[in-house]
Enzyme design. Structure first.
Site, PDB file in Angstrom:
ATOM      1  N   ASP A   1      -0.369   2.121   8.582  1.00  0.00           N
ATOM      2  CA  ASP A   1      -0.755   1.138   9.466  1.00  0.00           C
ATOM      3  C   ASP A   1       0.110   1.470  10.906  1.00  0.00           C
ATOM      4  O   ASP A   1      -0.314   1.001  12.046  1.00  0.00           O
ATOM      5  CB  ASP A   1      -0.942  -0.257   9.218  1.00  0.00           C
ATOM      6  CG  ASP A   1      -1.966  -0.503   8.246  1.00  0.00           C
ATOM      7  OD1 ASP A   1      -2.763   0.437   8.139  1.00  0.00           O
ATOM      8  OD2 ASP A   1      -1.917  -1.470   7.480  1.00  0.00           O
TER       9      ASP A   1
ATOM     10  N   THR B   1       6.022  -6.597   2.502  1.00  0.00           N
ATOM     11  CA  THR B   1       7.149  -6.063   1.575  1.00  0.00           C
ATOM     12  C   THR B   1       8.471  -6.741   2.232  1.00  0.00           C
ATOM     13  O   THR B   1       9.521  -7.076   1.531  1.00  0.00           O
ATOM     14  CB  THR B   1       7.360  -4.240   1.704  1.00  0.00           C
ATOM     15  OG1 THR B   1       6.173  -3.777   0.912  1.00  0.00           O
ATOM     16  CG2 THR B   1       8.508  -4.305   0.677  1.00  0.00           C
TER      17      THR B   1
ATOM     18  N   GLY C   1       0.959  -1.292  -0.049  1.00  0.00           N
ATOM     19  CA  GLY C   1       0.223   0.073  -0.161  1.00  0.00           C
ATOM     20  C   GLY C   1       0.928   1.281   0.126  1.00  0.00           C
ATOM     21  O   GLY C   1       1.918   1.333   0.629  1.00  0.00           O
TER      22      GLY C   1
ATOM     23  N   ARG D   1      -5.993  -2.998   8.990  1.00  0.00           N
ATOM     24  CA  ARG D   1      -6.313  -4.513   8.956  1.00  0.00           C
ATOM     25  C   ARG D   1      -5.916  -5.214  10.260  1.00  0.00           C
ATOM     26  O   ARG D   1      -6.959  -6.069  10.815  1.00  0.00           O
ATOM     27  CB  ARG D   1      -5.611  -5.264   7.499  1.00  0.00           C
ATOM     28  CG  ARG D   1      -6.178  -6.362   7.110  1.00  0.00           C
ATOM     29  CD  ARG D   1      -5.993  -6.859   5.960  1.00  0.00           C
ATOM     30  NE  ARG D   1      -4.290  -6.311   5.718  1.00  0.00           N
ATOM     31  CZ  ARG D   1      -4.031  -5.876   4.459  1.00  0.00           C
ATOM     32  NH1 ARG D   1      -4.531  -6.069   3.282  1.00  0.00           N
ATOM     33  NH2 ARG D   1      -2.766  -5.418   4.344  1.00  0.00           N
TER      34      ARG D   1
ATOM     35  N   ASP E   1       2.640  -0.356  12.039  1.00  0.00           N
ATOM     36  CA  ASP E   1       2.370  -1.410  12.955  1.00  0.00           C
ATOM     37  C   ASP E   1       3.942  -2.458  12.755  1.00  0.00           C
ATOM     38  O   ASP E   1       3.940  -3.577  12.613  1.00  0.00           O
ATOM     39  CB  ASP E   1       1.540  -2.359  12.562  1.00  0.00           C
ATOM     40  CG  ASP E   1       1.531  -2.650  11.066  1.00  0.00           C
ATOM     41  OD1 ASP E   1       2.300  -2.183  10.361  1.00  0.00           O
ATOM     42  OD2 ASP E   1       0.589  -3.593  10.488  1.00  0.00           O
TER      43      ASP E   1
ATOM     44  N   THR F   1       4.134   2.386   5.725  1.00  0.00           N
ATOM     45  CA  THR F   1       2.789   2.057   5.769  1.00  0.00           C
ATOM     46  C   THR F   1       1.956   2.950   6.455  1.00  0.00           C
ATOM     47  O   THR F   1       2.366   3.142   7.665  1.00  0.00           O
ATOM     48  CB  THR F   1       2.631   0.562   6.200  1.00  0.00           C
ATOM     49  OG1 THR F   1       1.344   0.430   6.615  1.00  0.00           O
ATOM     50  CG2 THR F   1       3.523   0.382   7.411  1.00  0.00           C
TER      51      THR F   1
ATOM     52  N   SER G   1     -25.282  15.050  22.474  1.00  0.00           N
ATOM     53  CA  SER G   1     -26.254  15.285  21.276  1.00  0.00           C
ATOM     54  C   SER G   1     -25.991  14.130  20.089  1.00  0.00           C
ATOM     55  O   SER G   1     -26.686  13.865  19.278  1.00  0.00           O
ATOM     56  CB  SER G   1     -26.229  16.766  20.589  1.00  0.00           C
ATOM     57  OG  SER G   1     -25.101  16.967  20.587  1.00  0.00           O
TER      58      SER G   1
ATOM     59  N   ARG H   1       0.854  -5.070  -5.270  1.00  0.00           N
ATOM     60  CA  ARG H   1       1.027  -6.284  -4.385  1.00  0.00           C
ATOM     61  C   ARG H   1       1.242  -7.447  -5.281  1.00  0.00           C
ATOM     62  O   ARG H   1       0.681  -7.607  -5.999  1.00  0.00           O
ATOM     63  CB  ARG H   1      -0.362  -6.384  -3.547  1.00  0.00           C
ATOM     64  CG  ARG H   1      -0.684  -5.243  -2.670  1.00  0.00           C
ATOM     65  CD  ARG H   1      -1.518  -5.720  -1.709  1.00  0.00           C
ATOM     66  NE  ARG H   1      -2.250  -4.580  -0.996  1.00  0.00           N
ATOM     67  CZ  ARG H   1      -1.617  -3.747   0.096  1.00  0.00           C
ATOM     68  NH1 ARG H   1      -0.728  -4.247   0.652  1.00  0.00           N
ATOM     69  NH2 ARG H   1      -2.229  -2.774   0.606  1.00  0.00           N
TER      70      ARG H   1
ATOM     71  N   ASP I   1       4.866  -4.923   6.166  1.00  0.00           N
ATOM     72  CA  ASP I   1       5.253  -6.357   6.339  1.00  0.00           C
ATOM     73  C   ASP I   1       5.383  -7.048   5.435  1.00  0.00           C
ATOM     74  O   ASP I   1       6.338  -7.845   5.284  1.00  0.00           O
ATOM     75  CB  ASP I   1       4.360  -6.617   7.638  1.00  0.00           C
ATOM     76  CG  ASP I   1       3.161  -6.747   7.356  1.00  0.00           C
ATOM     77  OD1 ASP I   1       2.478  -5.774   6.754  1.00  0.00           O
ATOM     78  OD2 ASP I   1       2.557  -7.982   7.730  1.00  0.00           O
TER      79      ASP I   1
HETATM   80  O1  F6P Z   1      -1.326  -1.958   4.497  1.00  0.00           O
HETATM   81  C1  F6P Z   1      -2.207  -0.646   4.568  1.00  0.00           C
HETATM   82  C2  F6P Z   1      -3.582  -0.792   4.135  1.00  0.00           C
HETATM   83  O2  F6P Z   1      -3.750   0.599   4.342  1.00  0.00           O
HETATM   84  C3  F6P Z   1      -4.480  -1.407   5.289  1.00  0.00           C
HETATM   85  O3  F6P Z   1      -4.661  -0.755   6.356  1.00  0.00           O
HETATM   86  C4  F6P Z   1      -5.538  -1.998   4.444  1.00  0.00           C
HETATM   87  O4  F6P Z   1      -6.359  -2.871   5.023  1.00  0.00           O
HETATM   88  C5  F6P Z   1      -4.981  -2.052   3.376  1.00  0.00           C
HETATM   89  O5  F6P Z   1      -3.769  -1.134   3.047  1.00  0.00           O
HETATM   90  C6  F6P Z   1      -5.608  -1.950   1.810  1.00  0.00           C
HETATM   91  O6  F6P Z   1      -4.944  -2.133   0.832  1.00  0.00           O
HETATM   92  P1  F6P Z   1      -5.620  -2.179  -0.674  1.00  0.00           P
HETATM   93  O7  F6P Z   1      -5.277  -0.944  -1.284  1.00  0.00           O
HETATM   94  O8  F6P Z   1      -4.650  -3.433  -1.216  1.00  0.00           O
HETATM   95  O9  F6P Z   1      -7.117  -2.620  -0.827  1.00  0.00           O
END
Ligand code: F6P
Length: 328
Positions: free
Chosen positions: A132, A108, A14, A176, A134, A130, A219, A75, A106
């Site tokens: 994420d 990659t 991503g 994810r 993570d 990324t 509210s 990917r 991860d």
């Molecule tokens: O890995 C980053 C991420 O943004 C995740 O949080 C998400 O699930 C995923 O990419 C979505 O990737 P794609 O663009 O392949 O749908």
């Protein structure tokens, strides 16, 4: 120690804002040290297809402010096969490339480590890119800061309309396996509840909290759901809650891929520049199978193996506890 005279750079998985500043830093640092640089298009797919070009200092002009990646990304399933890796290796050799800087998450790094173990004469340095956030070995990954700010801007707008209509919104954000964006955006926007893959939230508890909010004269309410939360996506949750809560009109917003785009924040531009600079210097120093990261505002090298095995980034307990308390 292997002498490096030509390196390549690629982005994979991503995309994340900050990848372009990182590519720029890799190219210019390498050229500063007298190395040649090739840009590989579309991540590992470009390695397999021999889709690469020589880069110079001007190839990376005026890209600091751009989201996405000028090298494009993908990917790539074929890179998981022995045949795909062999093709990639042959192309690298044919182009005289001694090392690659891979910018990604991860997935990659998993590919990079497998490749490097199979073909150790090609040096490999990873840069955590990324949204994420993570990866073990770096407090921040490229793109996380920009994405979090993008999410905050969107949720602030939703809060306006939620408040105007006395509504409850379920807002799904990316992650994810990671609740990093959800947690920080939730704290920043005062979300009434934040659902994360890292912890279980019982629906009954969520409903009790929302009822308490209404009793306390709230509210509007915002529930942020990280896409990897185990209780299902925002739509399923909204459906379950709708059966038991009648005092709010309930709406759902999935923020989706807009979270990955946009001009990188100052933080991500600087992080990308630092990590790209450090990646090339590490390679010149003879390092391989390592990730460059930032810990306590210092560059730190972590083995790709460790970055992957400790992969699950632990969310801060104090932030989780605080989020619940401050949103009452
Ligand atoms: O890995 C980053 C991420 O943004 C995740 O949080 C998400 O699930 C995923 O990419 C979505 O990737 P794609 O663009 O392949 O749908």
């Amino acid at each position: 120690m292997q002498k490096i005279s030509k390196i390549a750079v690629l982005t994979s998985g991503g995309d994340a804002p900050g990848m372009n500043p990182c590519i720029r830093a890799v190219v210019r640092t390498a050229i500063y040290h007298g190395l040649q640089v090739a840009g590989i298009r579309q991540g590992y797919q470009g390695l397999i297809d021999n889709n690469m070009y020589d880069m110079n200092t001007r190839s990376v002009s005026n890209i600091l402010n751009l989201g996405g990646t000028i090298l494009k990304t993908a990917r790539c399933l074929p890179f998981r096969t022995d045949e795909g890796m062999e093709l990639a290796y042959q192309n690298l050799k044919a182009n005289g490339i001694d090392g690659i800087v891979v910018i990604g998450g991860d997935g990659t790094f998993t590919g990079a480590l497998r490749f490097s173990r199979k073909y150790p004469d090609i040096a490999v340095i990873g840069v955590p890119g990324t949204i994420d956030n993570d990866l073990y070995g770096s407090t921040y990954t490229l793109g996380f800061d920009t994405a979090t700010n993008t999410v905050i801007e969107a949720i602030d707008k939703i809060r306006d309309t939620a408040d105007a209509h006395d509504r409850l919104f379920f807002i799904e954000v990316m992650g994810r396996d990671s609740g990093a964006i959800a947690l920080r955006a939730g704290i920043s926007c005062g979300a009434e509840a934040i659902l994360l893959p890292e912890r279980d939230t019982a629906i009954e508890m969520l409903i009790e909290n929302l009822k308490a909010g209404q009793y306390n004269k709230k509210s509007s309410s915002i529930v942020i759901v990280a896409e990897g939360d185990k209780s299902g996506g925002a739509y399923d949750l909204a459906e379950a809650v709708r059966k038991q809560i009648k005092f709010y009109d309930i709406k759902v917003t999935i923020l989706g891929h807009l979270q990955r785009g946009g001009s990188p924040s100052a933080f991500d531009r600087i992080l990308g520049s630092r990590l790209g600079f450090a990646a090339v210097n590490a390679m010149i120093d003879g390092k391989t199978q390592m990730m460059v990261g930032l810990e306590a505002n210092h560059i730190k090298l972590t083995s790709l193996e460790e970055a992957l095995t400790q992969h699950q980034f632990k969310l801060e307990d104090d932030l989780m506890q605080m989020a619940d308390i401050l949103s009452i």
